[in-house]
Motif scaffolding. Structure first.
Motif, mmCIF file in Angstrom:
data_model
loop_
_atom_site.group_PDB
_atom_site.id
_atom_site.type_symbol
_atom_site.label_atom_id
_atom_site.label_comp_id
_atom_site.label_asym_id
_atom_site.label_seq_id
_atom_site.Cartn_x
_atom_site.Cartn_y
_atom_site.Cartn_z
ATOM 1 N N ALA A 132 1.166 11.562 5.777
ATOM 2 C CA ALA A 132 -0.053 12.207 6.261
ATOM 3 C C ALA A 132 0.194 13.693 6.458
ATOM 4 C CB ALA A 132 -0.514 11.579 7.571
ATOM 5 N N GLY A 133 -0.844 14.481 6.215
ATOM 6 C CA GLY A 133 -0.743 15.929 6.381
ATOM 7 C C GLY A 133 -1.865 16.461 7.245
ATOM 8 N N ALA A 134 -1.596 17.555 7.937
ATOM 9 C CA ALA A 134 -2.607 18.199 8.776
ATOM 10 C C ALA A 134 -2.227 19.645 8.997
ATOM 11 C CB ALA A 134 -2.754 17.486 10.108
ATOM 12 N N ASP A 135 -3.223 20.448 9.325
ATOM 13 C CA ASP A 135 -2.995 21.851 9.668
ATOM 14 C C ASP A 135 -3.254 21.988 11.167
ATOM 15 O OD1 ASP A 135 -2.736 24.561 9.827
ATOM 16 O OD2 ASP A 135 -4.456 25.066 8.589
ATOM 17 N N LEU A 136 -2.237 21.671 11.965
ATOM 18 C CA LEU A 136 -2.413 21.590 13.415
ATOM 19 C C LEU A 136 -2.666 22.932 14.073
ATOM 20 C CD1 LEU A 136 0.355 19.002 14.374
ATOM 21 C CD2 LEU A 136 -2.032 18.590 13.758
ATOM 22 N N ALA A 146 9.632 1.231 5.552
ATOM 23 C CA ALA A 146 8.636 2.017 4.809
ATOM 24 C C ALA A 146 8.920 3.505 4.979
ATOM 25 C CB ALA A 146 7.232 1.698 5.311
ATOM 26 N N ALA A 147 8.591 4.276 3.978
ATOM 27 C CA ALA A 147 8.753 5.732 4.043
ATOM 28 C C ALA A 147 7.541 6.316 4.762
ATOM 29 C CB ALA A 147 8.884 6.311 2.645
ATOM 30 N N CYS A 148 7.743 6.825 5.977
ATOM 31 C CA CYS A 148 6.650 7.390 6.767
ATOM 32 C C CYS A 148 6.986 8.840 7.100
ATOM 33 C CB CYS A 148 6.452 6.592 8.055
ATOM 34 S SG CYS A 148 6.015 4.861 7.782
ATOM 35 N N ARG A 149 6.109 9.750 6.707
ATOM 36 C CA ARG A 149 6.396 11.171 6.910
ATOM 37 C C ARG A 149 5.125 11.911 7.304
ATOM 38 N NH1 ARG A 149 8.934 13.793 1.880
ATOM 39 N NH2 ARG A 149 9.642 15.299 3.436
ATOM 40 N N PHE A 150 5.307 12.960 8.120
ATOM 41 C CA PHE A 150 4.194 13.843 8.473
ATOM 42 C C PHE A 150 4.505 15.248 7.984
ATOM 43 C CE2 PHE A 150 2.456 17.051 11.414
ATOM 44 C CZ PHE A 150 1.116 16.874 11.123
ATOM 45 N N ILE A 151 3.509 15.870 7.350
ATOM 46 C CA ILE A 151 3.670 17.221 6.825
ATOM 47 C C ILE A 151 2.638 18.133 7.487
ATOM 48 C CG2 ILE A 151 3.754 18.666 4.763
ATOM 49 C CD1 ILE A 151 4.098 16.083 3.126
ATOM 50 N N PRO A 162 0.627 13.280 13.908
ATOM 51 C CA PRO A 162 2.085 13.112 13.839
ATOM 52 C C PRO A 162 2.593 11.988 14.725
ATOM 53 C CG PRO A 162 1.512 15.154 14.970
ATOM 54 C CD PRO A 162 0.271 14.658 14.307
ATOM 55 N N GLY A 163 1.957 11.766 15.865
ATOM 56 C CA GLY A 163 2.361 10.664 16.736
ATOM 57 C C GLY A 163 2.149 9.319 16.069
ATOM 58 N N LEU A 164 1.043 9.192 15.345
ATOM 59 C CA LEU A 164 0.769 7.954 14.616
ATOM 60 C C LEU A 164 1.834 7.712 13.555
ATOM 61 C CD1 LEU A 164 -1.111 5.567 13.891
ATOM 62 C CD2 LEU A 164 -2.361 7.148 12.392
ATOM 63 N N ALA A 201 0.841 -1.191 0.000
ATOM 64 C CA ALA A 201 0.000 0.000 0.000
ATOM 65 C C ALA A 201 0.883 1.250 0.000
ATOM 66 C CB ALA A 201 -0.900 0.005 1.230
ATOM 67 N N ARG A 202 0.461 2.216 -0.774
ATOM 68 C CA ARG A 202 1.179 3.489 -0.849
ATOM 69 C C ARG A 202 0.137 4.594 -0.659
ATOM 70 N NH1 ARG A 202 4.764 1.941 -6.280
ATOM 71 N NH2 ARG A 202 5.190 -0.194 -5.597
ATOM 72 N N VAL A 203 0.238 5.294 0.454
ATOM 73 C CA VAL A 203 -0.839 6.198 0.850
ATOM 74 C C VAL A 203 -0.329 7.599 1.157
ATOM 75 C CG1 VAL A 203 -2.628 6.649 2.587
ATOM 76 C CG2 VAL A 203 -2.228 4.307 1.783
ATOM 77 N N ILE A 204 -1.027 8.584 0.594
ATOM 78 C CA ILE A 204 -0.871 9.983 0.996
ATOM 79 C C ILE A 204 -2.240 10.411 1.495
ATOM 80 C CG2 ILE A 204 -0.345 12.341 0.296
ATOM 81 C CD1 ILE A 204 1.412 11.192 -1.924
ATOM 82 N N ASP A 205 -2.371 10.644 2.770
ATOM 83 C CA ASP A 205 -3.660 10.957 3.391
ATOM 84 C C ASP A 205 -3.653 12.399 3.882
ATOM 85 O OD1 ASP A 205 -5.835 11.199 5.347
ATOM 86 O OD2 ASP A 205 -6.017 9.023 5.152
ATOM 87 N N LEU A 206 -4.538 13.196 3.324
ATOM 88 C CA LEU A 206 -4.615 14.618 3.686
ATOM 89 C C LEU A 206 -5.915 14.953 4.408
ATOM 90 C CD1 LEU A 206 -3.208 16.185 0.373
ATOM 91 C CD2 LEU A 206 -1.959 15.481 2.429
ATOM 92 N N SER A 207 -6.542 13.943 4.989
ATOM 93 C CA SER A 207 -7.809 14.185 5.685
ATOM 94 C C SER A 207 -7.635 15.135 6.863
ATOM 95 C CB SER A 207 -8.416 12.864 6.155
ATOM 96 O OG SER A 207 -7.511 12.152 6.983
#
Length: 297
Positions: A44-48, A75-80, A62-64, A1-7
């Motif tokens: 994953a991205g978020a506007d904290l 795996a490449a895991c990043r938070f933006i 970001p903790g997840l 699985a390759r996921v970019i989640d911007l929810s």
């Protein structure tokens, strides 16, 4: 699985929506963790810190991602973290695409409304926060602190820094001290005493009931010991048992604290439930039991 989640960048209209975003993101992360794709990634991205009144409620994302990076280093895991400002959907998509394709491998990235990029290092932030000494020393004595859950070492360290008025909210009935438990200390002794007491009353308990009774006794003792240690350090303690996942129950407890101490100056959030599993192995029920207590409580 390759996921970019911007929810996490969505404009949540309620706390419940923001919390649901994180629960659904966990399910997505679990799918990635279970995947056998050698090129899997999870971004994953978020506007904290955005203008949405509920943006802070997505702070668990970001903790997840950090946990994913530790559990699945291949795996490449990043938070933006993206400050949306007035950026429209197209600009947001372009910002994310540029970061993913050209940003490198930094696990935590912050991008402000002007597009400025900063790599975040969590360890450096911790060192900076403690470099000048314990932050507890800046807390005025006689401050009223609301502690959710009992983390003994945390509260006792706090009490050593000064004399405070501490209101503790917890699930344990601190007064629970049945006669059958007197003089019993080990799990085996407590369970045996409980079984004997129940049989004398005409009931044969199950092993699970005996184990639960022993744990309840030990939890009450630990709570009383913590309260005693805090009071011995000079702090005033008010303990209120309540269900930390019940908003009404917590609300009534907070009102009692305000009525007793007249104010609340700070919160120590130590409520928690243990259900330790790797993300790939954790069930929805296990995740919700931990998450709802910590975040919803």
């Amino acid at each position: 699985a390759r996921v970019i989640d911007l929810s996490g960048l969505s404009d949540g209209h309620s706390v419940e929506e923001a919390i649901q975003v994180q629960k659904e993101l966990f399910e997505t992360a679990r799918d990635v963790a279970r995947s056998t794709d050698p090129a899997r990634f999870f971004i994953a991205g978020a506007d904290l810190f955005g203008s949405s009144p509920h943006a802070q409620w997505t702070g668990g994302i970001p903790g997840l991602v950090r946990t994913m990076a530790l559990e699945i280093p291949e795996a490449a895991c990043r938070f933006i973290s993206i400050t949306k400002g007035r950026l429209d959907a197209d600009r947001l998509a372009q910002t994310v695409a540029t970061e993913v394709l050209e940003g490198g491998t930094d696990p935590d990235i912050a991008i402000d409304a002007s597009g400025n990029r900063t790599a975040i290092f969590f360890e450096d932030a911790l060192e900076g926060a403690t470099a000048s000494g314990s932050p507890l020393g800046t807390l005025p004595e006689n401050s009223v602190l609301l502690a959710r859950g009992v983390t003994a070492s945390c509260l006792e360290e706090l009490a050593r820094a000064g004399r405070y008025r501490i209101a503790i909210l917890g699930r344990t009935d601190s007064d629970f001290a049945p006669d059958w438990a007197q003089g019993k200390t080990t799990d085996g002794e407590l369970q045996g005493a409980f079984i004997a007491s129940e049989r004398a009353a005409g009931h044969t308990p199950t092993p699970a009931e005996a184990k639960n009774a022993a744990q309840t006794v030990k939890a009450a003792r630990e709570t009383r010991a913590t309260i005693g240690a805090l009071e011995a350090s000079g702090s005033t303690v008010l303990y209120l048992p309540c269900d930390l996942k019940d908003r009404g129950d917590v609300g009534m407890a907070v009102q009692s604290v305000r009525g007793h101490f007249k104010r609340i100056d700070g919160i120590v959030h130590a409520a928690g439930v243990l259900a330790d599993k790797r993300i790939a192995e954790k069930t929805d029920a296990q995740f919700n039991s931990v998450f709802d207590t910590k975040v919803g409580g």
